[in-house]
Every structure is written in structure tokens, then in C-alpha cells.
Design a protein around this motif. Sequence first.
Motif, PDB file in Angstrom:
ATOM      1  N   ALA A 116      -2.115   7.439  10.376  1.00  0.00           N
ATOM      2  CA  ALA A 116      -0.762   7.545  10.922  1.00  0.00           C
ATOM      3  C   ALA A 116      -0.153   8.901  10.587  1.00  0.00           C
ATOM      4  O   ALA A 116       0.459   9.556  11.439  1.00  0.00           O
ATOM      5  CB  ALA A 116       0.118   6.415  10.379  1.00  0.00           C
ATOM      6  N   VAL A 117      -0.329   9.345   9.334  1.00  0.00           N
ATOM      7  CA  VAL A 117       0.183  10.655   8.926  1.00  0.00           C
ATOM      8  C   VAL A 117      -0.550  11.758   9.670  1.00  0.00           C
ATOM      9  O   VAL A 117       0.066  12.683  10.218  1.00  0.00           O
ATOM     10  CB  VAL A 117       0.035  10.855   7.401  1.00  0.00           C
ATOM     11  N   SER A 118      -1.871  11.656   9.722  1.00  0.00           N
ATOM     12  CA  SER A 118      -2.677  12.693  10.359  1.00  0.00           C
ATOM     13  C   SER A 118      -2.342  12.842  11.839  1.00  0.00           C
ATOM     14  O   SER A 118      -2.168  13.959  12.344  1.00  0.00           O
ATOM     15  CB  SER A 118      -4.163  12.374  10.183  1.00  0.00           C
ATOM     16  N   SER A 119      -2.230  11.724  12.556  1.00  0.00           N
ATOM     17  CA  SER A 119      -1.943  11.790  13.994  1.00  0.00           C
ATOM     18  C   SER A 119      -0.535  12.294  14.261  1.00  0.00           C
ATOM     19  O   SER A 119      -0.298  13.032  15.227  1.00  0.00           O
ATOM     20  CB  SER A 119      -2.149  10.422  14.642  1.00  0.00           C
ATOM     21  N   SER A 120       0.416  11.925  13.396  1.00  0.00           N
ATOM     22  CA  SER A 120       1.790  12.410  13.564  1.00  0.00           C
ATOM     23  C   SER A 120       1.873  13.918  13.328  1.00  0.00           C
ATOM     24  O   SER A 120       2.543  14.633  14.069  1.00  0.00           O
ATOM     25  CB  SER A 120       2.736  11.675  12.613  1.00  0.00           C
ATOM     26  N   VAL A 121       1.186  14.383  12.295  1.00  0.00           N
ATOM     27  CA  VAL A 121       1.161  15.817  12.000  1.00  0.00           C
ATOM     28  C   VAL A 121       0.462  16.574  13.125  1.00  0.00           C
ATOM     29  O   VAL A 121       0.932  17.625  13.574  1.00  0.00           O
ATOM     30  CB  VAL A 121       0.467  16.084  10.646  1.00  0.00           C
ATOM     31  N   LYS A 122      -0.667  16.037  13.608  1.00  0.00           N
ATOM     32  CA  LYS A 122      -1.376  16.681  14.715  1.00  0.00           C
ATOM     33  C   LYS A 122      -0.492  16.727  15.957  1.00  0.00           C
ATOM     34  O   LYS A 122      -0.512  17.701  16.717  1.00  0.00           O
ATOM     35  CB  LYS A 122      -2.673  15.937  15.029  1.00  0.00           C
ATOM     36  N   GLY A 123       0.309  15.678  16.155  1.00  0.00           N
ATOM     37  CA  GLY A 123       1.233  15.662  17.285  1.00  0.00           C
ATOM     38  C   GLY A 123       2.246  16.786  17.222  1.00  0.00           C
ATOM     39  O   GLY A 123       2.606  17.374  18.252  1.00  0.00           O
ATOM     40  N   VAL A 124       2.709  17.091  16.013  1.00  0.00           N
ATOM     41  CA  VAL A 124       3.643  18.211  15.822  1.00  0.00           C
ATOM     42  C   VAL A 124       2.964  19.531  16.155  1.00  0.00           C
ATOM     43  O   VAL A 124       3.536  20.393  16.837  1.00  0.00           O
ATOM     44  CB  VAL A 124       4.180  18.231  14.372  1.00  0.00           C
ATOM     45  N   ASN A 154      -9.830   3.243   2.121  1.00  0.00           N
ATOM     46  CA  ASN A 154      -9.024   2.115   1.660  1.00  0.00           C
ATOM     47  C   ASN A 154      -7.591   2.120   2.176  1.00  0.00           C
ATOM     48  O   ASN A 154      -6.916   1.091   2.159  1.00  0.00           O
ATOM     49  CB  ASN A 154      -9.016   2.073   0.125  1.00  0.00           C
ATOM     50  N   LYS A 155      -7.116   3.286   2.611  1.00  0.00           N
ATOM     51  CA  LYS A 155      -5.751   3.387   3.132  1.00  0.00           C
ATOM     52  C   LYS A 155      -5.755   4.010   4.529  1.00  0.00           C
ATOM     53  O   LYS A 155      -4.866   4.761   4.904  1.00  0.00           O
ATOM     54  CB  LYS A 155      -4.879   4.225   2.184  1.00  0.00           C
ATOM     55  N   MET A 160       0.849  -1.193   0.000  1.00  0.00           N
ATOM     56  CA  MET A 160       0.000   0.000   0.000  1.00  0.00           C
ATOM     57  C   MET A 160       0.884   1.242   0.000  1.00  0.00           C
ATOM     58  O   MET A 160       1.712   1.436   0.866  1.00  0.00           O
ATOM     59  CB  MET A 160      -0.895   0.009   1.244  1.00  0.00           C
ATOM     60  N   LYS A 161       0.718   2.094  -1.028  1.00  0.00           N
ATOM     61  CA  LYS A 161       1.504   3.323  -1.143  1.00  0.00           C
ATOM     62  C   LYS A 161       0.600   4.524  -0.902  1.00  0.00           C
ATOM     63  O   LYS A 161      -0.582   4.525  -1.246  1.00  0.00           O
ATOM     64  CB  LYS A 161       2.133   3.431  -2.530  1.00  0.00           C
ATOM     65  N   LEU A 162       1.174   5.553  -0.323  1.00  0.00           N
ATOM     66  CA  LEU A 162       0.448   6.782  -0.050  1.00  0.00           C
ATOM     67  C   LEU A 162       1.220   7.941  -0.651  1.00  0.00           C
ATOM     68  O   LEU A 162       2.437   8.047  -0.486  1.00  0.00           O
ATOM     69  CB  LEU A 162       0.313   6.987   1.465  1.00  0.00           C
ATOM     70  N   LYS A 163       0.504   8.822  -1.351  1.00  0.00           N
ATOM     71  CA  LYS A 163       1.149   9.981  -1.954  1.00  0.00           C
ATOM     72  C   LYS A 163       0.525  11.258  -1.376  1.00  0.00           C
ATOM     73  O   LYS A 163      -0.692  11.409  -1.347  1.00  0.00           O
ATOM     74  CB  LYS A 163       0.996   9.956  -3.471  1.00  0.00           C
ATOM     75  N   ILE A 164       1.395  12.159  -0.914  1.00  0.00           N
ATOM     76  CA  ILE A 164       0.954  13.408  -0.299  1.00  0.00           C
ATOM     77  C   ILE A 164       1.431  14.578  -1.150  1.00  0.00           C
ATOM     78  O   ILE A 164       2.615  14.679  -1.470  1.00  0.00           O
ATOM     79  CB  ILE A 164       1.523  13.569   1.122  1.00  0.00           C
ATOM     80  N   ALA A 165       0.526  15.472  -1.516  1.00  0.00           N
ATOM     81  CA  ALA A 165       0.888  16.649  -2.313  1.00  0.00           C
ATOM     82  C   ALA A 165       1.140  17.844  -1.403  1.00  0.00           C
ATOM     83  O   ALA A 165       0.345  18.139  -0.516  1.00  0.00           O
ATOM     84  CB  ALA A 165      -0.225  16.981  -3.308  1.00  0.00           C
ATOM     85  N   VAL A 166       2.268  18.530  -1.640  1.00  0.00           N
ATOM     86  CA  VAL A 166       2.584  19.765  -0.919  1.00  0.00           C
ATOM     87  C   VAL A 166       2.920  20.847  -1.941  1.00  0.00           C
ATOM     88  O   VAL A 166       3.361  20.549  -3.053  1.00  0.00           O
ATOM     89  CB  VAL A 166       3.762  19.581   0.070  1.00  0.00           C
ATOM     90  N   ASP A 211      -3.296  10.936  -2.465  1.00  0.00           N
ATOM     91  CA  ASP A 211      -4.153  10.496  -1.364  1.00  0.00           C
ATOM     92  C   ASP A 211      -4.404  11.587  -0.335  1.00  0.00           C
ATOM     93  O   ASP A 211      -5.469  11.641   0.284  1.00  0.00           O
ATOM     94  CB  ASP A 211      -3.510   9.296  -0.662  1.00  0.00           C
ATOM     95  N   MET A 212      -3.403  12.436  -0.129  1.00  0.00           N
ATOM     96  CA  MET A 212      -3.499  13.494   0.864  1.00  0.00           C
ATOM     97  C   MET A 212      -2.839  14.745   0.307  1.00  0.00           C
ATOM     98  O   MET A 212      -2.083  14.690  -0.678  1.00  0.00           O
ATOM     99  CB  MET A 212      -2.813  13.079   2.171  1.00  0.00           C
TER     100      MET A 212
END
Length: 286
Positions: free
Chosen positions: A200-208, A193-194, A1-7, A65-66
Motif C-alpha cells: 500500500a505504501v509502495s503503490s501510493s508512493v509510486k503513484g506520486v 509478513n506485512k 499490524m504496525k509499520l515503521k518507515i525510516a526517513v 520495516d521500510m
Amino acid sequence: MKLKIAVPSKGRISNPSINILEKAGLGLKYNNNRKLVSKTHNENIDIMFARASDIPEFVSDGIVDMGISGIDLIKESESEVIELTDLNFGKTRLVLASPEDSKINSINDVTSEMTIATEFPTLTKKYFKNHSLEPKIVKLSGSTEIAPFIGVADLITDLTSTGTTLKMNHLKIIDTILESTIVLITNKESFENKKPLVEAVSSSVKGVIDAVGKKLIMMNVKSKDLDAVRKLMPSMEGPTVSEVLSKEKTVAIQAVVDEEEVFELVNNLRKAGAKDILVVPIERII
């Protein structure tokens, strides 16, 4: 499973966005916005660089994905996305402004015969429709502030953080259309689906984000002084107290506190009997 995030590849929110992802543990292997895609230290997560205005649609269409984008761009593009976390930076407003010597001082002075210049035609049209007005909307790609002074428009709608730029260009704010900030977004399909990776990304970012302005204070205290010290300690859940293996009856205390409280707190703790006081930065609070 791959996740792609756009910035965003450039602009005011690009570097802060990358910094947050890196603090969240997603260090970029190729931090160069000339590259379209960069791998991260997590083999399942890649970062894609894109124009900020394209990111909401990329997320909505499932190309990524994000993404990280402003609420203003999301609403303007009418993209169907799920807002996960407010990144607590890039706060701005979409405002309606008129020349400072104009008699247009509120929305009540605007008529449908007037012309509005903007980079946000969708949001602007909706705003005026809500006020039962249908002025002519002229879309500009930049330098919106000059439009009233060259005969292009009677008023403008534009983004502002402090209003200083508008004031410098002899414009006055007469209403706020939208308040915006930068958010982490995903789409319904990726969220379903992911979900493990997205969360995991959302909680880590919120933690920051939650760790901003927080410090960890650690100290040793003789048991006889514990009550006095504990009463001084503000904390998220109350201070953590543990026994220290020493000849004297001593305990170790640690607690998370607001950064602005540190100076006064440390001095009060020292007077109450605390010693070996450490103030430590916090990267994330999960």
C-alpha cells in the motif's frame, strides 16, 4: 499490524522524502525531526527519523520495516534490502577524481602504491579490486576534496551531482564508480509478513512519482467536433468520453497529458471546438 518507515532526519534528501510521503497520504502528525518517531494519519504507520547512513542497516536488521535511502549508502553498507520504488530525485554519482594538474587522467594511470581518500571505503575498495588494484584507502568523514592538496591522498572518490564542486576545488573526474538515486526499500521479513501495508505504501508512493509532470485536461465538446478533438489528445490509455446532459449534443472529454504539452495542446483544442477547458494538477496515478 504496525509499520515503521525510516526517513533521513536532515540533509538534502530529508524534506523531499517527507514531501513524497505526505503526498502519498501519510501526513506526519509531528513533522519535527527533533522527535525520533512521528505518527501519521494512518494509525498503523509511523515515521522514524534517522541518520541517512544508518537507514539501510536499520531496514536490513528489521529495526524498521521500510526506509528511504540512496543506492550509494545501501551499497556502501552492504545491507540486504529489497528496492521497491525509485523516487526519481537525488541523482548523483560516486566518482574517482584527481587534481586537475595531475598526470592521472584515467584508471590506467592509477597504481597500488597510491592513496585514495573517501567517505565510501567499501565501494572504493571493490572498484579498485575489479581493476586488479589495491591502493591504500583512507576514510574521511568530510572535506574529501582537500585531501590531495594537504598530502593525505593522491586521489579521492566522492559524490557529485554536476561536478561543479569538484571543479571549484581544482579536481577532475577520471571515472564513475556508481550512479545513485533515492529509493524506497524494505526487508524480506516485512515484505512477506506485512505485505498488504508494504504494498500500500509502495503503490501510493509510486503513484506520486508517476504523477510528476502530468496534468488532467477536461473539456466539453460538441459531438460534431469530437473526432477532430480526439485526434489531438495524447493520453495514457486514450481519452475518456462521456455524455453531457444538455440541449446540445455535447460530450465531456478528459485525459492525462504531459505538462510540457499543455500550452500548445490547449490552444489546438480550442481551435478544434473544445470549450470549458480545465487543466487540473494530479497528486497520484495508481
